[in-house]
Scaffold this motif. Structure first.
Motif, PDB file in Angstrom:
ATOM      1  N   GLN A 144      59.391 -27.554  -1.838  1.00 12.96           N
ATOM      2  CA  GLN A 144      59.646 -28.234  -0.546  1.00 12.96           C
ATOM      3  C   GLN A 144      58.331 -28.608   0.143  1.00 12.96           C
ATOM      4  O   GLN A 144      58.182 -29.684   0.718  1.00 12.96           O
ATOM      5  CB  GLN A 144      60.489 -27.333   0.352  1.00 12.96           C
ATOM      6  N   ALA A 151      56.911 -31.542  -1.617  1.00 19.18           N
ATOM      7  CA  ALA A 151      57.683 -32.750  -1.319  1.00 19.18           C
ATOM      8  C   ALA A 151      57.430 -33.250   0.107  1.00 19.18           C
ATOM      9  O   ALA A 151      57.273 -34.436   0.363  1.00 19.18           O
ATOM     10  CB  ALA A 151      59.169 -32.477  -1.530  1.00 19.18           C
ATOM     11  N   ALA A 152      57.382 -32.272   1.052  1.00 13.98           N
ATOM     12  CA  ALA A 152      57.216 -32.639   2.468  1.00 13.98           C
ATOM     13  C   ALA A 152      55.832 -33.244   2.708  1.00 13.98           C
ATOM     14  O   ALA A 152      55.691 -34.269   3.358  1.00 13.98           O
ATOM     15  CB  ALA A 152      57.430 -31.417   3.351  1.00 13.98           C
ATOM     16  N   ARG A 187      61.208 -22.541  -4.609  1.00 19.40           N
ATOM     17  CA  ARG A 187      61.867 -23.551  -3.761  1.00 19.40           C
ATOM     18  C   ARG A 187      60.932 -23.947  -2.594  1.00 19.40           C
ATOM     19  O   ARG A 187      60.742 -25.112  -2.291  1.00 19.40           O
ATOM     20  CB  ARG A 187      63.178 -22.978  -3.229  1.00 19.40           C
ATOM     21  N   ILE A 188      60.343 -22.900  -1.974  1.00 23.09           N
ATOM     22  CA  ILE A 188      59.433 -23.161  -0.845  1.00 23.09           C
ATOM     23  C   ILE A 188      58.267 -24.035  -1.302  1.00 23.09           C
ATOM     24  O   ILE A 188      57.899 -25.021  -0.661  1.00 23.09           O
ATOM     25  CB  ILE A 188      58.926 -21.838  -0.232  1.00 23.09           C
TER      26      ILE A 188
END
Lengths: 198, 181
Positions: free
Chosen positions: B131, B134-135, B127-128
């Motif tokens: 993210q 994506a960020a 997940r990290i």
């Protein structure tokens, strides 16, 4: 030579096993025959003894004489059989004394066959008067050509015990033989008297 | 001098181990004593009868049958050895089960907890990573970083050691050149 054969048999060498069986079959069968009194039982006991000896070769001390060891196994098996034996007359075993074995064309004449049979019967009667241990001692002494020391090894007795037991057994058999002969002479005299009267 | 009626004397007489003097006494005694003479004759007769006994003939195929029995016994022993080993293993398993049986639920709970924690950790890490990608819209550097980390951690120790040695040598060579200059 014998040691090599024993070691090879211990490792499962079939040739060595065959050699061991062929070397000792006569001695083992002879002992069983004299102890048990008939071929059928003797054959079974002798085979069992040889199988047991080969399957337990790991317990044999290499370097010691093999014959007393294997005869000891055979004598113990015969003793067990004699103890288990019930006093019955088996119809199957009636031919075991060789009475029905002679056939025309056989190597020996019927008279010789009859004589063999009578001799064997006489010896069987003499041995029957002895206990299993004394019977094995007598057999080893007379027919297996073992020394007193070897008989002592085979029977787990002391040397003096072997000598003493053998002597008593011989004395008992000699007495029995004398009675047998007196009985035979008595029968012959009766027969002659009967024929004379007729 | 021994008693001529004793067992010891008779045993020596039968074995033929009497001395010359004893033998003379013995022969004299046999002439005088009817009972001993008859017994001695009976023993001699017994020896004759037993020594003349015909040798029992071996049954037909005795050796072959015996060898066949030996081979059968050897096969049976092998089978029993295998069967015995299996039975021993089975017995040992049963003993272990009986001994550690009550602790089995605890062990399986612990194993399940470890499994779950691993899954949770892995999911969190993924997940990290997603993210971060994506960020920063930087998929390639993160993917390369993850691949490098995997390569580093999954590489065999021998390769790592070789790499370390090569790097150390390069470092030493650089230091040597610096010293020289």
């Amino acid at each position: 030579m014998e040691e090599d054969c024993i070691l090879a048999a211990l490792n499962g060498d079939q040739q060595a096993i065959t050699e061991l069986v062929q070397t000792y079959q006569r001695s083992v069968f002879g002992l069983c025959y004299r102890m048990l009194g008939n071929s059928t039982d003797a054959e079974e006991a002798a085979q069992d003894a040889l199988v047991k000896a080969i399957m337990n070769l790991q317990t044999f001390e290499v370097g010691r004489p093999f014959k007393p060891w294997v005869l000891r196994i055979a004598a113990n098996l015969c003793t067990d059989r004699l103890r288990r034996r019930k006093p019955v007359v088996s119809l199957d075993a009636m031919g075991d004394d060789g009475a029905w074995e002679w056939q025309a064309g056989a190597d020996i004449s019927p008279e010789a066959h009859m004589e063999h049979r009578e001799r064997n019967q006489q010896i069987r009667d003499l041995l029957d008067t002895l206990g299993p241990l004394d019977r094995s001692i007598v057999t080893m002494f007379y027919w297996q050509d073992l020394s007193y020391e070897e008989i002592a090894q085979a029977t787990d007795l002391t040397l003096s015990a072997v000598k003493s037991r053998l002597f008593r057994a011989r004395r008992a058999m000699a007495e029995n033989l004398r009675q047998q002969q007196e009985h035979t002479v008595g029968m012959e005299v009766k027969e002659v008297t009967y024929v004379g009267r007729a | 001098m021994w008693d001529v009626h004793s067992d010891e004397w008779w045993m020596h007489a039968l074995e033929g181990t009497l001395t010359g003097e004893e033998q003379r006494v013995w022969e004299l005694h046999l002439c005088e004593c009817t009972a001993c003479r008859e017994e001695w004759a009976a023993l001699a007769q017994l020896d004759l009868v037993l020594n003349a006994a015909p040798e029992p003939p071996l049954p037909v195929n005795f050796a072959q049958n015996t060898i066949a029995k030996v081979l059968h016994a050897q096969r049976r022993r092998r089978v029993w050895t295998i069967f015995g080993s299996i039975a021993t293993l089975f017995l040992a398993a049963v003993i272990l089960l009986v001994a550690f049986g009550p602790a089995l639920p605890e062990i399986s709970r612990a194993a399940a907890a470890i499994n779950v924690s691993r899954d949770v950790l892995f999911q969190a890490l993924m997940r990290i990573a997603v993210q971060v990608i994506a960020a920063g819209k930087m998929f390639t550097p993160v993917a390369l970083g993850v691949a490098a980390a995997c390569f580093f951690f999954l590489m065999p120790n021998g390769v790592l050691a070789t790499l370390a040695i090569v790097m150390m040598r390069k470092k030493q060579a650089a230091q040597y050149i610096e010293v020289q200059s």
